[in-house]
Design a protein around this motif. Structure first.
Motif, PDB file in Angstrom:
ATOM      1  N   LEU A 110       0.955  -1.067  -0.116  1.00 40.07           N
ATOM      2  CA  LEU A 110       0.031  -0.227  -0.033  1.00 40.07           C
ATOM      3  C   LEU A 110       1.347   1.868   0.209  1.00 40.07           C
ATOM      4  O   LEU A 110       0.522   2.297  -0.232  1.00 40.07           O
ATOM      5  CB  LEU A 110      -0.786   0.403   1.087  1.00 40.07           C
ATOM      6  CG  LEU A 110      -1.929  -0.794   1.438  1.00 40.07           C
ATOM      7  CD1 LEU A 110      -3.204  -0.872   2.139  1.00 40.07           C
ATOM      8  CD2 LEU A 110      -2.283  -0.939  -0.048  1.00 40.07           C
ATOM      9  N   GLY A 111       2.010   1.208   0.312  1.00 43.59           N
ATOM     10  CA  GLY A 111       3.398   2.198   0.598  1.00 43.59           C
ATOM     11  C   GLY A 111       3.509   2.674  -1.272  1.00 43.59           C
ATOM     12  O   GLY A 111       3.751   3.717  -1.535  1.00 43.59           O
ATOM     13  N   SER A 112       2.907   1.534  -2.152  1.00 46.31           N
ATOM     14  CA  SER A 112       3.316   2.160  -3.442  1.00 46.31           C
ATOM     15  C   SER A 112       2.326   2.890  -3.510  1.00 46.31           C
ATOM     16  O   SER A 112       2.468   3.897  -4.322  1.00 46.31           O
ATOM     17  CB  SER A 112       3.502   1.059  -4.798  1.00 46.31           C
ATOM     18  OG  SER A 112       2.258   0.395  -4.175  1.00 46.31           O
ATOM     19  N   ALA A 168       0.816  12.080   5.518  1.00 44.85           N
ATOM     20  CA  ALA A 168      -0.176  10.710   4.817  1.00 44.85           C
ATOM     21  C   ALA A 168      -0.678  10.225   5.698  1.00 44.85           C
ATOM     22  O   ALA A 168      -0.470  10.101   6.546  1.00 44.85           O
ATOM     23  CB  ALA A 168       1.142  10.746   3.740  1.00 44.85           C
ATOM     24  N   SER A 169      -1.654  10.425   5.642  1.00 43.38           N
ATOM     25  CA  SER A 169      -3.228   9.168   6.457  1.00 43.38           C
ATOM     26  C   SER A 169      -3.538   8.372   5.389  1.00 43.38           C
ATOM     27  O   SER A 169      -4.348   8.647   4.209  1.00 43.38           O
ATOM     28  CB  SER A 169      -3.464  10.624   7.425  1.00 43.38           C
ATOM     29  OG  SER A 169      -2.914  11.291   7.685  1.00 43.38           O
ATOM     30  N   ASP A 220      -9.266  -1.538  11.603  1.00 42.46           N
ATOM     31  CA  ASP A 220      -8.696  -0.517  11.316  1.00 42.46           C
ATOM     32  C   ASP A 220      -9.500   0.606  12.775  1.00 42.46           C
ATOM     33  O   ASP A 220      -9.554  -0.665  13.830  1.00 42.46           O
ATOM     34  CB  ASP A 220      -9.916   0.289  10.566  1.00 42.46           C
ATOM     35  CG  ASP A 220     -11.816   0.540  10.753  1.00 42.46           C
ATOM     36  OD1 ASP A 220     -12.003   0.274  11.664  1.00 42.46           O
ATOM     37  OD2 ASP A 220     -12.515   0.761   9.780  1.00 42.46           O
ATOM     38  N   ARG A 221      -9.248   1.611  13.029  1.00 39.75           N
ATOM     39  CA  ARG A 221      -8.794   2.428  14.442  1.00 39.75           C
ATOM     40  C   ARG A 221     -10.603   2.138  15.038  1.00 39.75           C
ATOM     41  O   ARG A 221     -10.332   1.832  16.648  1.00 39.75           O
ATOM     42  CB  ARG A 221      -8.946   3.762  14.097  1.00 39.75           C
ATOM     43  CG  ARG A 221      -7.180   3.945  13.710  1.00 39.75           C
ATOM     44  CD  ARG A 221      -6.994   5.365  14.007  1.00 39.75           C
ATOM     45  NE  ARG A 221      -7.313   5.888  12.864  1.00 39.75           N
ATOM     46  CZ  ARG A 221      -7.408   5.983  11.088  1.00 39.75           C
ATOM     47  NH1 ARG A 221      -6.256   5.289  10.632  1.00 39.75           N
ATOM     48  NH2 ARG A 221      -7.798   6.167   9.662  1.00 39.75           N
ATOM     49  N   LEU A 232       0.183   2.817   8.394  1.00 45.95           N
ATOM     50  CA  LEU A 232      -0.930   3.055   7.979  1.00 45.95           C
ATOM     51  C   LEU A 232      -2.287   3.124   9.277  1.00 45.95           C
ATOM     52  O   LEU A 232      -3.631   3.557   9.275  1.00 45.95           O
ATOM     53  CB  LEU A 232      -1.589   1.113   7.581  1.00 45.95           C
ATOM     54  CG  LEU A 232      -1.154   1.353   6.396  1.00 45.95           C
ATOM     55  CD1 LEU A 232      -1.486  -0.851   6.064  1.00 45.95           C
ATOM     56  CD2 LEU A 232      -0.917   1.839   5.186  1.00 45.95           C
ATOM     57  N   ASP A 233      -1.744   2.909  10.890  1.00 45.53           N
ATOM     58  CA  ASP A 233      -2.321   2.902  11.753  1.00 45.53           C
ATOM     59  C   ASP A 233      -3.962   1.864  11.100  1.00 45.53           C
ATOM     60  O   ASP A 233      -4.574   2.555  12.235  1.00 45.53           O
ATOM     61  CB  ASP A 233      -2.940   4.089  11.850  1.00 45.53           C
ATOM     62  CG  ASP A 233      -3.111   4.904  13.217  1.00 45.53           C
ATOM     63  OD1 ASP A 233      -3.342   3.907  14.522  1.00 45.53           O
ATOM     64  OD2 ASP A 233      -4.372   5.665  13.578  1.00 45.53           O
TER      65      ASP A 233
END
Length: 286
Positions: free
Chosen positions: A66-68, A150-151, A206-207, A262-263
């Protein structure tokens, strides 16, 4: 006297045979019990180590994949800063491509007004509805405006497509924001690619505890929330995880890994007890 001897000999032989069988049973029971006493804890510990390794490795791989997308967005952000605003729509359209990775990309002002938008081919007739719309209430936009980093956001319902989507936001210059909608199917395929073949079950959470993706092909996406799970609670607090947890009538060895980039949380489970392949093999064949 001679007629009694064979009967006594037969009784002695039976007695000795019975003693031999009993001794054999006792020896095998002791040996088998000893093996189980040693091997079962080993099998359990190996499973715990494996599921923790799987969760950590998957978190790292998904971050890289996903960093790409973050790298592509960063390059797009730099290009937009040197481009007249009237040319931004065309550039953002090219960046969305066929819509596989990005369904839409919005360029918004600091107050949340959409200045330009790139849209996947099938949705481009709706571009004019997006221009001038307000993103200021979007939680991810508000987070990025405050942090300027970036988030990745949590799942939300896209106003463009009406489907559940993920979002990635990145600062552009000093007063603008790029926000991209990433299809949930792309996240699912990324997790599947990164996971490969594993005995563990891993949930990307997710959070808010919502399952974003899983290694079961999205079986639990949109149907399971792990926020109150003891494993999730421990992971959020940075506390020691419970050794096992129960889920849908089965017990699992637990694992958790937190992706700082990514948190998001990667919650792992490996079947415990007789559902565990190593434990079952040990019990059956010892």
């Amino acid at each position: 006297v001679t007629a009694v001897l064979p009967q006594r000999a037969w009784r002695l032989k039976t007695y000795l045979s019975a003693m031999l069988v009993a001794a054999t049973v006792v020896v095998f029971s002791l040996v088998g019990g000893g093996i189980l006493g040693v091997r079962l804890p080993q099998a359990e510990q190996e499973s715990i180590v494996e599921v923790n390794r799987d969760a950590t490795e998957l978190a790292t791989r998904v971050e890289i994949l996903l960093g790409s997308l973050e790298s592509r967005m960063d390059l797009l952000s730099q290009t937009l800063q040197a481009l007249p605003l009237q040319d931004a729509n065309a550039l953002l359209d090219r960046a969305t491509g066929d819509g596989t990775a990005f369904r839409a990309i919005y360029l918004a002002s600091r107050d949340g007004t959409v200045l330009a938008a790139g849209v996947a081919p099938g949705l481009r007739p709706r571009r004019n509805d997006l221009l001038g719309s307000d993103l200021s209430a979007n939680p991810l936009f508000r987070t990025l405006r405050a942090t300027r980093h970036a988030s990745w956001g949590d799942k939300y319902l896209s106003a463009l497509s009406g489907t559940v989507t993920m979002a990635l936001a990145i600062p552009t210059g000093t007063d603008r924001v790029l926000l991209a909608e990433v299809p949930l199917t792309y996240v699912l395929s990324t997790v599947k690619l990164a996971a490969g073949q594993r005995a563990s079950s891993i949930w990307l959470v997710d959070r808010f505890g919502e399952v974003v993706a899983d290694t079961q092909g999205g079986k639990y996406v949109g149907t399971v929330n792990l926020l109150t799970s003891p494993v999730m609670q421990a992971a959020v607090k940075g506390a020691a995880l419970p050794t096992t947890f129960d889920f849908q009538g089965h017990t699992f060895y637990s694992a958790a890994a937190h992706s700082k980039g990514l948190d998001w949380y990667f919650i792992g489970g490996m079947p415990a007890g007789m559902d565990n392949r190593s434990v079952r093999f040990t019990v059956v064949f010892v």
